[in-house]
Design a protein around this motif. Structure first.
Motif, mmCIF file in Angstrom:
data_model
loop_
_atom_site.group_PDB
_atom_site.id
_atom_site.type_symbol
_atom_site.label_atom_id
_atom_site.label_comp_id
_atom_site.label_asym_id
_atom_site.label_seq_id
_atom_site.Cartn_x
_atom_site.Cartn_y
_atom_site.Cartn_z
ATOM 1 N N LYS A 113 6.887 8.067 4.308
ATOM 2 C CA LYS A 113 6.149 6.919 4.824
ATOM 3 C C LYS A 113 6.603 5.639 4.119
ATOM 4 O O LYS A 113 6.803 4.597 4.746
ATOM 5 C CB LYS A 113 4.643 7.124 4.638
ATOM 6 N N CYS A 114 6.788 5.727 2.822
ATOM 7 C CA CYS A 114 7.212 4.554 2.053
ATOM 8 C C CYS A 114 8.636 4.145 2.422
ATOM 9 O O CYS A 114 8.928 2.963 2.556
ATOM 10 C CB CYS A 114 7.107 4.855 0.557
ATOM 11 N N ALA A 115 9.515 5.115 2.598
ATOM 12 C CA ALA A 115 10.898 4.810 2.986
ATOM 13 C C ALA A 115 10.922 4.038 4.312
ATOM 14 O O ALA A 115 11.665 3.059 4.448
ATOM 15 C CB ALA A 115 11.712 6.097 3.091
ATOM 16 N N ARG A 163 12.888 14.741 -11.833
ATOM 17 C CA ARG A 163 13.744 13.567 -12.028
ATOM 18 C C ARG A 163 13.572 12.565 -10.882
ATOM 19 O O ARG A 163 13.421 11.360 -11.102
ATOM 20 C CB ARG A 163 15.196 13.995 -12.135
ATOM 21 N N LEU A 164 13.586 13.051 -9.645
ATOM 22 C CA LEU A 164 13.435 12.148 -8.508
ATOM 23 C C LEU A 164 12.022 11.574 -8.414
ATOM 24 O O LEU A 164 11.854 10.423 -8.002
ATOM 25 C CB LEU A 164 13.830 12.849 -7.212
ATOM 26 N N ASP A 165 11.017 12.356 -8.807
ATOM 27 C CA ASP A 165 9.648 11.807 -8.854
ATOM 28 C C ASP A 165 9.607 10.582 -9.761
ATOM 29 O O ASP A 165 8.998 9.564 -9.426
ATOM 30 C CB ASP A 165 8.653 12.851 -9.383
ATOM 31 N N ARG A 166 10.252 10.682 -10.912
ATOM 32 C CA ARG A 166 10.263 9.558 -11.868
ATOM 33 C C ARG A 166 11.011 8.362 -11.290
ATOM 34 O O ARG A 166 10.554 7.232 -11.370
ATOM 35 C CB ARG A 166 10.920 9.959 -13.190
ATOM 36 N N GLU A 167 12.188 8.622 -10.742
ATOM 37 C CA GLU A 167 12.988 7.535 -10.152
ATOM 38 C C GLU A 167 12.203 6.822 -9.052
ATOM 39 O O GLU A 167 12.171 5.594 -8.989
ATOM 40 C CB GLU A 167 14.293 8.080 -9.563
ATOM 41 N N CYS A 168 11.593 7.615 -8.203
ATOM 42 C CA CYS A 168 10.871 7.067 -7.059
ATOM 43 C C CYS A 168 9.635 6.275 -7.500
ATOM 44 O O CYS A 168 9.403 5.161 -7.029
ATOM 45 C CB CYS A 168 10.501 8.198 -6.100
ATOM 46 N N ALA A 169 8.855 6.845 -8.389
ATOM 47 C CA ALA A 169 7.665 6.135 -8.877
ATOM 48 C C ALA A 169 8.048 4.810 -9.528
ATOM 49 O O ALA A 169 7.397 3.783 -9.307
ATOM 50 C CB ALA A 169 6.890 7.013 -9.862
ATOM 51 N N LYS A 179 0.836 -1.206 0.000
ATOM 52 C CA LYS A 179 0.000 0.000 0.000
ATOM 53 C C LYS A 179 0.869 1.254 0.000
ATOM 54 O O LYS A 179 0.605 2.195 -0.751
ATOM 55 C CB LYS A 179 -0.944 0.021 1.195
ATOM 56 N N ALA A 180 1.918 1.270 0.813
ATOM 57 C CA ALA A 180 2.811 2.437 0.868
ATOM 58 C C ALA A 180 3.492 2.650 -0.475
ATOM 59 O O ALA A 180 3.619 3.791 -0.941
ATOM 60 C CB ALA A 180 3.846 2.265 1.976
ATOM 61 N N LEU A 181 3.916 1.575 -1.116
ATOM 62 C CA LEU A 181 4.554 1.672 -2.433
ATOM 63 C C LEU A 181 3.579 2.227 -3.471
ATOM 64 O O LEU A 181 3.929 3.107 -4.257
ATOM 65 C CB LEU A 181 5.049 0.293 -2.883
ATOM 66 N N TYR A 197 8.271 -1.074 -9.314
ATOM 67 C CA TYR A 197 9.051 -2.293 -9.509
ATOM 68 C C TYR A 197 9.042 -3.155 -8.242
ATOM 69 O O TYR A 197 8.849 -4.376 -8.322
ATOM 70 C CB TYR A 197 10.488 -1.969 -9.932
ATOM 71 N N LEU A 198 9.263 -2.532 -7.096
ATOM 72 C CA LEU A 198 9.268 -3.292 -5.850
ATOM 73 C C LEU A 198 7.896 -3.906 -5.580
ATOM 74 O O LEU A 198 7.803 -5.059 -5.134
ATOM 75 C CB LEU A 198 9.720 -2.418 -4.678
ATOM 76 N N GLU A 199 6.842 -3.171 -5.866
ATOM 77 C CA GLU A 199 5.491 -3.724 -5.688
ATOM 78 C C GLU A 199 5.318 -4.988 -6.533
ATOM 79 O O GLU A 199 4.827 -6.007 -6.054
ATOM 80 C CB GLU A 199 4.434 -2.674 -6.062
ATOM 81 N N HIS A 200 5.771 -4.937 -7.772
ATOM 82 C CA HIS A 200 5.690 -6.115 -8.645
ATOM 83 C C HIS A 200 6.571 -7.242 -8.117
ATOM 84 O O HIS A 200 6.167 -8.409 -8.131
ATOM 85 C CB HIS A 200 6.102 -5.760 -10.078
#
Length: 108
Positions: free
Chosen positions: A99-101, A41-47, A11-13, A52-55
């Motif tokens: 929160k996700c971190a 740039r960081l928004d893209r990296e983070c999203a 959910k956090a991811l 990927y981690l969720e998958h």
């Protein structure tokens, strides 16, 4: 661990990726887009790493802990960058990233 055991992290991811995607798009609408480039740039990296981690979790990857550590690092960087800006979308993104971190560190 199964993906059911990682429900809070999933959910956090998901929430973080959505906030980053929204922030990314909103930053592109700002008057000084060039100033927002590091945020974008960081928004893209983070999203991307959150998705990927969720998958990876849902397919029971053996690398979840390692990926979670990388994700936490990227989420922290995105939260720090978004915190530099007064835009509401950046503030919400920074909160979701923090929160996700934390959720990622609990798994890593």
């Amino acid at each position: 661990m199964t993906h059911e055991q990682h429900a809070e992290l999933i959910k956090a991811l998901h929430d973080c990726a959505a906030a980053c995607n929204y922030c990314f798009d909103a930053c592109l609408q700002e008057d000084d887009v060039k100033m927002m480039a590091p945020c974008i740039r960081l928004d893209r990296e983070c999203a991307d790493i959150c998705a990927y981690l969720e998958h990876a979790i849902t397919r029971n990857s053996p690398f979840v802990a390692e990926l979670a550590q990388v994700c936490a690092t990227i989420c922290d960087a995105c939260a720090a960058e978004c915190s530099k800006h007064d835009h509401e979308h950046c503030k919400k993104c920074a909160e979701a990233c923090a929160k996700c971190a934390e959720a990622c560190r609990n798994v890593a």
